[in-house]
Design a protein around this motif. Structure first.
Motif, PDB file in Angstrom:
ATOM      1  N   LYS A  85       0.803  -1.113   0.123  1.00 46.96           N
ATOM      2  CA  LYS A  85      -0.092   0.072   0.088  1.00 46.96           C
ATOM      3  C   LYS A  85       0.800   1.231  -0.043  1.00 46.96           C
ATOM      4  O   LYS A  85       1.950   1.243   0.582  1.00 46.96           O
ATOM      5  CB  LYS A  85      -0.924   0.081   1.219  1.00 46.96           C
ATOM      6  N   ALA A  86       0.339   2.363  -0.629  1.00 43.48           N
ATOM      7  CA  ALA A  86       1.084   3.377  -0.703  1.00 43.48           C
ATOM      8  C   ALA A  86       1.339   4.298   0.594  1.00 43.48           C
ATOM      9  O   ALA A  86       0.311   3.997   1.459  1.00 43.48           O
ATOM     10  CB  ALA A  86       0.427   4.402  -1.741  1.00 43.48           C
ATOM     11  N   LEU A  87       2.397   4.972   0.711  1.00 43.41           N
ATOM     12  CA  LEU A  87       2.354   5.815   1.992  1.00 43.41           C
ATOM     13  C   LEU A  87       2.352   7.382   1.683  1.00 43.41           C
ATOM     14  O   LEU A  87       2.961   7.607   0.659  1.00 43.41           O
ATOM     15  CB  LEU A  87       3.800   5.560   2.685  1.00 43.41           C
ATOM     16  N   CYS A  88       1.485   8.122   2.250  1.00 46.57           N
ATOM     17  CA  CYS A  88       1.414   9.387   2.292  1.00 46.57           C
ATOM     18  C   CYS A  88       2.139  10.249   3.524  1.00 46.57           C
ATOM     19  O   CYS A  88       1.945   9.693   4.394  1.00 46.57           O
ATOM     20  CB  CYS A  88       0.059   9.963   2.342  1.00 46.57           C
ATOM     21  N   LEU A  89       2.809  11.256   3.034  1.00 47.60           N
ATOM     22  CA  LEU A  89       3.340  11.933   4.077  1.00 47.60           C
ATOM     23  C   LEU A  89       2.537  12.811   4.897  1.00 47.60           C
ATOM     24  O   LEU A  89       1.329  13.057   4.592  1.00 47.60           O
ATOM     25  CB  LEU A  89       4.350  12.972   3.573  1.00 47.60           C
ATOM     26  N   LYS A  90       2.625  13.085   6.139  1.00 44.57           N
ATOM     27  CA  LYS A  90       1.661  13.773   7.142  1.00 44.57           C
ATOM     28  C   LYS A  90       1.338  15.098   6.449  1.00 44.57           C
ATOM     29  O   LYS A  90       2.371  15.920   5.933  1.00 44.57           O
ATOM     30  CB  LYS A  90       2.401  14.104   8.156  1.00 44.57           C
ATOM     31  N   PRO A  91       0.088  15.513   6.165  1.00 38.95           N
ATOM     32  CA  PRO A  91      -0.407  16.733   5.678  1.00 38.95           C
ATOM     33  C   PRO A  91      -0.060  17.842   6.669  1.00 38.95           C
ATOM     34  O   PRO A  91      -0.093  17.758   7.814  1.00 38.95           O
ATOM     35  CB  PRO A  91      -1.743  16.629   5.561  1.00 38.95           C
ATOM     36  N   GLU A  92       0.587  18.959   6.036  1.00 35.08           N
ATOM     37  CA  GLU A  92       1.031  20.193   6.742  1.00 35.08           C
ATOM     38  C   GLU A  92      -0.163  21.114   7.157  1.00 35.08           C
ATOM     39  O   GLU A  92      -0.937  21.466   6.094  1.00 35.08           O
ATOM     40  CB  GLU A  92       2.046  20.998   6.132  1.00 35.08           C
ATOM     41  N   SER A  99      -6.793  14.584  13.140  1.00 34.95           N
ATOM     42  CA  SER A  99      -7.625  13.541  14.127  1.00 34.95           C
ATOM     43  C   SER A  99      -6.627  12.467  14.688  1.00 34.95           C
ATOM     44  O   SER A  99      -6.707  11.965  15.629  1.00 34.95           O
ATOM     45  CB  SER A  99      -8.830  13.055  13.617  1.00 34.95           C
ATOM     46  N   VAL A 100      -5.888  12.138  13.508  1.00 30.50           N
ATOM     47  CA  VAL A 100      -4.699  11.050  13.857  1.00 30.50           C
ATOM     48  C   VAL A 100      -3.272  11.641  13.462  1.00 30.50           C
ATOM     49  O   VAL A 100      -3.073  11.977  12.207  1.00 30.50           O
ATOM     50  CB  VAL A 100      -4.835   9.762  13.094  1.00 30.50           C
ATOM     51  N   ASP A 101      -2.440  11.896  14.412  1.00 32.01           N
ATOM     52  CA  ASP A 101      -1.095  12.583  14.130  1.00 32.01           C
ATOM     53  C   ASP A 101      -0.073  11.494  13.987  1.00 32.01           C
ATOM     54  O   ASP A 101       0.129  10.932  15.134  1.00 32.01           O
ATOM     55  CB  ASP A 101      -1.159  13.443  15.088  1.00 32.01           C
ATOM     56  N   LYS A 102       0.311  11.359  13.058  1.00 37.86           N
ATOM     57  CA  LYS A 102       1.730  10.424  12.474  1.00 37.86           C
ATOM     58  C   LYS A 102       2.491  11.054  11.373  1.00 37.86           C
ATOM     59  O   LYS A 102       1.899  11.909  10.627  1.00 37.86           O
ATOM     60  CB  LYS A 102       1.322   8.891  12.557  1.00 37.86           C
ATOM     61  N   GLN A 103       3.552  10.447  11.480  1.00 32.43           N
ATOM     62  CA  GLN A 103       4.463  10.813   9.989  1.00 32.43           C
ATOM     63  C   GLN A 103       4.179  10.353   8.689  1.00 32.43           C
ATOM     64  O   GLN A 103       4.143  11.254   7.737  1.00 32.43           O
ATOM     65  CB  GLN A 103       5.879  10.460  10.242  1.00 32.43           C
ATOM     66  N   GLN A 104       3.743   9.134   8.734  1.00 32.79           N
ATOM     67  CA  GLN A 104       3.029   8.710   7.436  1.00 32.79           C
ATOM     68  C   GLN A 104       1.744   7.837   7.582  1.00 32.79           C
ATOM     69  O   GLN A 104       1.506   7.549   8.585  1.00 32.79           O
ATOM     70  CB  GLN A 104       4.234   7.547   6.806  1.00 32.79           C
ATOM     71  N   TYR A 105       0.666   7.799   6.452  1.00 31.25           N
ATOM     72  CA  TYR A 105      -0.209   7.074   6.472  1.00 31.25           C
ATOM     73  C   TYR A 105      -0.405   6.275   5.624  1.00 31.25           C
ATOM     74  O   TYR A 105       0.274   6.351   4.317  1.00 31.25           O
ATOM     75  CB  TYR A 105      -1.493   8.320   6.308  1.00 31.25           C
ATOM     76  N   ILE A 106      -1.065   5.315   5.562  1.00 31.14           N
ATOM     77  CA  ILE A 106      -1.482   4.015   4.545  1.00 31.14           C
ATOM     78  C   ILE A 106      -2.416   4.420   3.510  1.00 31.14           C
ATOM     79  O   ILE A 106      -3.235   4.998   4.124  1.00 31.14           O
ATOM     80  CB  ILE A 106      -1.574   2.748   5.227  1.00 31.14           C
ATOM     81  N   THR A 126     -12.316  16.092   5.662  1.00 27.51           N
ATOM     82  CA  THR A 126     -11.767  14.880   5.392  1.00 27.51           C
ATOM     83  C   THR A 126     -10.924  14.517   4.323  1.00 27.51           C
ATOM     84  O   THR A 126     -11.527  14.913   3.014  1.00 27.51           O
ATOM     85  CB  THR A 126     -13.015  13.824   5.617  1.00 27.51           C
ATOM     86  N   ILE A 127      -9.812  14.070   4.425  1.00 30.06           N
ATOM     87  CA  ILE A 127      -8.925  13.694   3.086  1.00 30.06           C
ATOM     88  C   ILE A 127      -8.383  12.359   3.392  1.00 30.06           C
ATOM     89  O   ILE A 127      -8.422  11.657   4.375  1.00 30.06           O
ATOM     90  CB  ILE A 127      -7.876  14.680   2.847  1.00 30.06           C
ATOM     91  N   THR A 128      -8.115  11.537   1.974  1.00 29.64           N
ATOM     92  CA  THR A 128      -7.882  10.295   2.108  1.00 29.64           C
ATOM     93  C   THR A 128      -6.598  10.154   1.416  1.00 29.64           C
ATOM     94  O   THR A 128      -6.162  10.717   0.260  1.00 29.64           O
ATOM     95  CB  THR A 128      -9.033   9.325   1.308  1.00 29.64           C
ATOM     96  N   CYS A 129      -5.582   9.376   1.886  1.00 31.01           N
ATOM     97  CA  CYS A 129      -4.359   8.571   1.104  1.00 31.01           C
ATOM     98  C   CYS A 129      -4.430   7.883   0.031  1.00 31.01           C
ATOM     99  O   CYS A 129      -5.450   7.057   0.379  1.00 31.01           O
ATOM    100  CB  CYS A 129      -3.366   8.278   2.197  1.00 31.01           C
ATOM    101  N   THR A 130      -4.137   8.292  -1.036  1.00 31.40           N
ATOM    102  CA  THR A 130      -4.367   7.442  -2.396  1.00 31.40           C
ATOM    103  C   THR A 130      -3.326   6.825  -2.890  1.00 31.40           C
ATOM    104  O   THR A 130      -2.329   6.809  -2.349  1.00 31.40           O
ATOM    105  CB  THR A 130      -4.671   8.606  -3.563  1.00 31.40           C
ATOM    106  N   GLU A 131      -3.537   5.991  -3.736  1.00 27.60           N
ATOM    107  CA  GLU A 131      -2.577   5.004  -4.284  1.00 27.60           C
ATOM    108  C   GLU A 131      -1.230   5.644  -5.119  1.00 27.60           C
ATOM    109  O   GLU A 131      -0.383   5.052  -4.835  1.00 27.60           O
ATOM    110  CB  GLU A 131      -3.437   4.346  -5.439  1.00 27.60           C
TER     111      GLU A 131
END
Length: 188
Positions: A85-92, A99-106, A126-131
Motif C-alpha cells: 500500500k502507498a504511504l502518504c506523508l503527514k499533511p501540513e 484527528s490522527v497525528d503520525k508521520q506517514q499514512y497508509i 476529511t482527506i484520504t491517502c491515495t494509491e
C-alpha cells in the motif's frame, strides 16, 4: 580392455525423478507464486522440501499489508499474497490539527482536520491517502475568520475578540497608533 563407465548424473537429477514420483504436479503445483503490485518476492524454499515458501517485500514508499511470508503445500497457499500500500506523508496544517497525528499514512486511510479556535476550514475537512501517494481531495487550509464588526477595529476592547493572539493585538495597536499620528500630521 574393458572401459569403466562413469556415472555423471548428479544426485539432484535422481532426487528430481523421486520428487516427480512422490509429488506429481497435480498434488504439488506451487511453481507460480502470486505476484504483487509495487513489490517483489523471493522463493526461500529449502532444496529438499515438498513445500514452497515465498517471502515478499515492498518497493520504497510502500507498506506491506498482510503476511510477509506464505507457504504452499499440496497446491494450496497458506494465505493470500500480501499487498503493498502507498504511504502518504503527514499533511501540513497551519492553524489546525489532525484527528490522527503520525508521520506517514497508509493508502485509503482517512484523516480529519480540525481548525483552531477563530479559524475556519477552506475545502473538505476529511482527506484520504491515495494509491499515488497524494491526498484527495486537496489538503484543506484553516483561515482566520473575520467576525462581523471587526473589519475596522477602533476600540482596543474589541481587539481581543477580533485577533487570534496577543502578538497580533500588539501589531494592530501599533498600526492604529501610526494611523493616528499620520492623521494628526495631515491636519497640521
Amino acid at each position: 580392455m574393458p572401459r569403466k563407465v562413469q556415472i555423471t548424473a548428479p544426485a539432484l537429477c535422481l532426487f528430481g525423478v523421486v520428487t516427480l514420483l512422490l509429488c506429481p504436479a497435480v498434488l504439488c503445483d506451487c511453481r507460480k507464486s502470486p505476484s504483487i503490485a509495487h513489490g517483489s518476492y523471493q522463493d526461500i524454499s529449502s532444496l529438499l522440501s515438498f513445500t514452497t515458501v515465498v517471502h515478499y517485500e515492498c518497493d520504497e514508499g510502500y507498506f506491506l499489508v498482510g503476511e510477509p511470508q506464505i507457504t504452499c503445500r499440496s497446491s494450496q497457499w497458506s494465505s493470500p499474497a500480501p499487498q503493498c500500500k502507498a504511504l502518504c506523508l503527514k499533511p501540513e496544517i497551519e492553524n489546525g490539527n489532525l484527528s490522527v497525528d503520525k508521520q506517514q499514512y497508509i493508502e485509503s486511510e482517512n484523516v480529519t482536520i480540525h481548525c483552531n479556535s477563530g479559524y475556519v476550514m477552506v475545502r473538505s475537512q476529511t482527506i484520504t491517502c491515495t494509491e499515488n501517494k497524494t491526498w484527495y481531495p486537496e489538503v484543506p487550509k484553516c483561515e482566520w475568520e473575520v467576525h462581523h464588526g471587526c473589519e475596522q477595529v477602533l476600540a482596543g476592547s474589541k481587539l481581543m475578540q477580533c485577533l487570534p493572539n496577543l502578538e497580533d493585538v500588539k501589531m494592530a495597536l501599533e498600526v492604529y497608533k501610526l494611523s493616528l499620528e499620520i492623521k494628526r500630521l495631515k491636519q497640521e
